[in-house]
Design a protein around this motif. Structure first.
Motif, PDB file in Angstrom:
ATOM      1  N   ILE A   1       0.840  -1.202   0.000  1.00 52.79           N
ATOM      2  CA  ILE A   1       0.000   0.000   0.000  1.00 52.79           C
ATOM      3  C   ILE A   1       0.868   1.242   0.000  1.00 52.79           C
ATOM      4  N   ILE A   2       0.524   2.189  -0.868  1.00 47.75           N
ATOM      5  CA  ILE A   2       1.245   3.462  -0.957  1.00 47.75           C
ATOM      6  C   ILE A   2       0.304   4.580  -0.529  1.00 47.75           C
ATOM      7  N   LYS A   3       0.753   5.391   0.437  1.00 46.87           N
ATOM      8  CA  LYS A   3      -0.015   6.567   0.837  1.00 46.87           C
ATOM      9  C   LYS A   3       0.415   7.758  -0.005  1.00 46.87           C
ATOM     10  N   ILE A   4      -0.572   8.535  -0.457  1.00 41.38           N
ATOM     11  CA  ILE A   4      -0.313   9.717  -1.269  1.00 41.38           C
ATOM     12  C   ILE A   4      -0.967  10.916  -0.593  1.00 41.38           C
ATOM     13  N   ASP A   5      -0.190  11.942  -0.312  1.00 45.13           N
ATOM     14  CA  ASP A   5      -0.739  13.143   0.314  1.00 45.13           C
ATOM     15  C   ASP A   5      -1.642  13.875  -0.673  1.00 45.13           C
ATOM     16  N   SER A   6      -2.696  14.462  -0.137  1.00 44.66           N
ATOM     17  CA  SER A   6      -3.653  15.170  -0.981  1.00 44.66           C
ATOM     18  C   SER A   6      -3.203  16.594  -1.266  1.00 44.66           C
ATOM     19  N   PRO A   7      -3.457  17.101  -2.484  1.00 44.58           N
ATOM     20  CA  PRO A   7      -3.289  18.538  -2.723  1.00 44.58           C
ATOM     21  C   PRO A   7      -4.132  19.341  -1.729  1.00 44.58           C
ATOM     22  N   GLU A   8      -3.595  20.445  -1.221  1.00 45.25           N
ATOM     23  CA  GLU A   8      -4.208  21.157  -0.096  1.00 45.25           C
ATOM     24  C   GLU A   8      -5.607  21.690  -0.388  1.00 45.25           C
ATOM     25  N   GLU A   9      -5.872  22.085  -1.614  1.00 44.56           N
ATOM     26  CA  GLU A   9      -7.152  22.726  -1.930  1.00 44.56           C
ATOM     27  C   GLU A   9      -8.234  21.724  -2.347  1.00 44.56           C
ATOM     28  N   LEU A  10      -7.925  20.428  -2.307  1.00 43.22           N
ATOM     29  CA  LEU A  10      -8.879  19.431  -2.786  1.00 43.22           C
ATOM     30  C   LEU A  10      -9.975  19.180  -1.751  1.00 43.22           C
ATOM     31  N   TYR A  11     -11.210  19.257  -2.192  1.00 38.80           N
ATOM     32  CA  TYR A  11     -12.374  18.993  -1.339  1.00 38.80           C
ATOM     33  C   TYR A  11     -13.234  17.903  -1.964  1.00 38.80           C
ATOM     34  N   ALA A  12     -13.942  17.191  -1.092  1.00 36.97           N
ATOM     35  CA  ALA A  12     -14.905  16.189  -1.548  1.00 36.97           C
ATOM     36  C   ALA A  12     -16.303  16.600  -1.115  1.00 36.97           C
ATOM     37  N   THR A  13     -17.252  16.417  -2.003  1.00 37.93           N
ATOM     38  CA  THR A  13     -18.671  16.549  -1.686  1.00 37.93           C
ATOM     39  C   THR A  13     -19.299  15.181  -1.908  1.00 37.93           C
ATOM     40  N   VAL A  14     -20.044  14.699  -0.924  1.00 36.10           N
ATOM     41  CA  VAL A  14     -20.654  13.369  -1.028  1.00 36.10           C
ATOM     42  C   VAL A  14     -22.132  13.473  -0.685  1.00 36.10           C
ATOM     43  N   VAL A  15     -22.983  12.980  -1.570  1.00 36.80           N
ATOM     44  CA  VAL A  15     -24.411  12.933  -1.295  1.00 36.80           C
ATOM     45  C   VAL A  15     -24.837  11.472  -1.172  1.00 36.80           C
ATOM     46  N   HIS A  16     -25.581  11.188  -0.102  1.00 38.44           N
ATOM     47  CA  HIS A  16     -26.038   9.820   0.160  1.00 38.44           C
ATOM     48  C   HIS A  16     -27.559   9.765   0.092  1.00 38.44           C
ATOM     49  N   PRO A  17     -28.121   9.306  -1.032  1.00 38.80           N
ATOM     50  CA  PRO A  17     -29.567   9.095  -1.083  1.00 38.80           C
ATOM     51  C   PRO A  17     -29.946   8.018  -0.072  1.00 38.80           C
ATOM     52  N   GLN A  18     -31.032   8.229   0.645  1.00 41.78           N
ATOM     53  CA  GLN A  18     -31.367   7.348   1.764  1.00 41.78           C
ATOM     54  C   GLN A  18     -31.970   6.022   1.304  1.00 41.78           C
ATOM     55  N   ILE A  19     -31.172   5.287   0.557  1.00 45.65           N
ATOM     56  CA  ILE A  19     -31.482   3.898   0.251  1.00 45.65           C
ATOM     57  C   ILE A  19     -30.244   3.101   0.627  1.00 45.65           C
ATOM     58  N   GLU A  20     -30.413   1.828   0.926  1.00 47.23           N
ATOM     59  CA  GLU A  20     -29.268   0.984   1.262  1.00 47.23           C
ATOM     60  C   GLU A  20     -28.916   0.124   0.063  1.00 47.23           C
ATOM     61  N   LEU A  21     -27.637   0.119  -0.268  1.00 48.06           N
ATOM     62  CA  LEU A  21     -27.142  -0.716  -1.362  1.00 48.06           C
ATOM     63  C   LEU A  21     -25.982  -1.528  -0.807  1.00 48.06           C
ATOM     64  N   LYS A  22     -26.201  -2.815  -0.593  1.00 51.57           N
ATOM     65  CA  LYS A  22     -25.173  -3.672  -0.009  1.00 51.57           C
ATOM     66  C   LYS A  22     -24.036  -3.881  -0.998  1.00 51.57           C
ATOM     67  N   THR A  23     -22.814  -3.872  -0.449  1.00 47.71           N
ATOM     68  CA  THR A  23     -21.633  -4.081  -1.291  1.00 47.71           C
ATOM     69  C   THR A  23     -21.726  -5.399  -2.043  1.00 47.71           C
ATOM     70  N   SER A  24     -22.205  -6.438  -1.362  1.00 49.01           N
ATOM     71  CA  SER A  24     -22.302  -7.758  -2.004  1.00 49.01           C
ATOM     72  C   SER A  24     -23.259  -7.714  -3.193  1.00 49.01           C
ATOM     73  N   ASP A  25     -24.358  -6.950  -3.069  1.00 45.94           N
ATOM     74  CA  ASP A  25     -25.305  -6.831  -4.184  1.00 45.94           C
ATOM     75  C   ASP A  25     -24.699  -6.024  -5.330  1.00 45.94           C
ATOM     76  N   ALA A  26     -23.971  -4.946  -4.975  1.00 44.19           N
ATOM     77  CA  ALA A  26     -23.351  -4.117  -6.010  1.00 44.19           C
ATOM     78  C   ALA A  26     -22.247  -4.873  -6.748  1.00 44.19           C
ATOM     79  N   ARG A  27     -21.607  -5.810  -6.056  1.00 41.51           N
ATOM     80  CA  ARG A  27     -20.577  -6.622  -6.717  1.00 41.51           C
ATOM     81  C   ARG A  27     -21.194  -7.650  -7.661  1.00 41.51           C
ATOM     82  N   SER A  28     -22.410  -8.062  -7.360  1.00 49.71           N
ATOM     83  CA  SER A  28     -23.035  -9.134  -8.148  1.00 49.71           C
ATOM     84  C   SER A  28     -23.342  -8.705  -9.581  1.00 49.71           C
ATOM     85  N   VAL A  29     -23.409  -7.398  -9.851  1.00 49.85           N
ATOM     86  CA  VAL A  29     -23.728  -6.932 -11.213  1.00 49.85           C
ATOM     87  C   VAL A  29     -22.476  -6.774 -12.079  1.00 49.85           C
TER      88      VAL A  29
END
Length: 311
Positions: free
Chosen positions: A164-192
């Motif tokens: 594993i290699i760690k990489i420092d983030s550029p200082e001005e980088l931001y993340a926006t994350v929106v989570h629609p209130q439904i559940e999607l299991k990783t196992s189900d998402a892998r099945s497709v």
């Protein structure tokens, strides 16, 4: 030290082009956890607040990760004469796509490691936390637990042996994350997903992974944006997420460098340069789901450079 309280951060995995090998750590979203020594040997989950998850050690990702670590500790160092109790305060919803199981797995092994006097490095802990991921999804992947433990961006160059290699983030980088209130299991998402991909798609994906890594190291925001493209996984998984195409288009129109599925979904992420743009994207994403009358949560965050930390 007999007790420790932790912040266990949320994470974004895959980052469009890096399925199972790329991830980043969020600063503002995460769980809290208390780990304490006990006179009774073994690992017990004594409290879970905020989620209906099993208290049984062998059925809980934090418990499984902790047991994997203690088994290795007894093999590498000494038999353990004490036990550990874990309290988990969940703020990351299970099935949200921002590393709920990884936060618990990473927090458990980090906390126990601290109470044992830090016999393992943060990078060593990844292999134990991966066992929690295996329980959650059937696959011992590291793209969430690695950034949760190491902070910044992480690249899993190899799983066997784990590299594993760690990489420092550029200082001005931001993340926006929106989570629609439904559940999607990783196992189900892998099945497709398909087990085979075309050479043309693979070549395009390799180019984007290389471009994203180069962009992070050189702080080239435009290159980061051009590289946030998924030719292989997103076309198959995006149909499982309500309004995905519109959310992504809206994020890009409002200044996002790139946008895609966070982990296995249903959360959708956008990366941007600067907090003001991240907030503008969040407002625009919110309006899409407001118009759809779909409940959601939204997070704006810088990249967490540290990972799990002591509170």
């Amino acid at each position: 030290m007999k007790e420790i309280k932790l912040f266990c951060p949320a994470t974004i995995a895959n980052l469009s082009c890096g399925f199972d090998v790329l991830g980043l750590c969020l600063e503002t979203a995460g769980d809290e956890m208390i780990v304490r020594k006990s006179d009774e040997k073994g690992v017990r989950i004594t409290k879970i607040v905020g989620a209906d998850l099993p208290l049984e050690t062998e059925k809980n990702v934090a418990g499984v990760a902790a047991l994997a670590m203690l088994e290795a500790y007894e093999r590498d160092f000494n038999p353990i004469t004490i036990g550990f109790e874990i309290e988990i305060f969940k703020n990351i919803k299970a099935g949200s796509g921002i590393g709920s199981s990884a936060a618990s797995s990473a927090g458990a092994v980090f906390g126990i490691n601290e109470l044992l006097g830090k016999p393992y490095s943060r990078k060593d802990l990844v292999q134990f936390a991966m066992q929690g991921e295996k329980l959650a999804s059937g696959n011992a992947h590291a793209d969430n637990v690695a950034p949760a433990l190491l902070g910044g961006f992480t690249l899993v160059r190899s799983y066997n042996p784990l590299d594993i290699i760690k990489i420092d983030s550029p200082e001005e980088l931001y993340a926006t994350v929106v989570h629609p209130q439904i559940e999607l299991k990783t196992s189900d998402a892998r099945s497709v997903l398909k087990q085979n991909v075309s050479l043309k798609s693979a070549i395009m994906q390799w180019g984007n992974v290389g471009g994203l890594i180069a962009g992070l190291y050189t702080k080239d925001y435009d290159l980061i944006g051009r590289s946030l493209h998924d030719e292989i996984v997103e076309p198959l998984r995006s149909v499982l997420i309500p309004g995905f195409d519109l959310i992504k288009q809206t994020a890009l129109e409002n200044g996002a460098l790139g946008s895609g599925i966070s982990g296995s979904g249903p959360s959708i992420f956008a990366l941007s340069r600067g907090k003001e743009t991240a907030e503008k994207i969040a407002k625009a994403m919110s309006e899409v789901y407001d118009n759809m009358s779909l409940p959601y949560e939204i997070h704006i965050s810088q990249i967490n450079p540290e990972g799990v930390r002591i509170l």
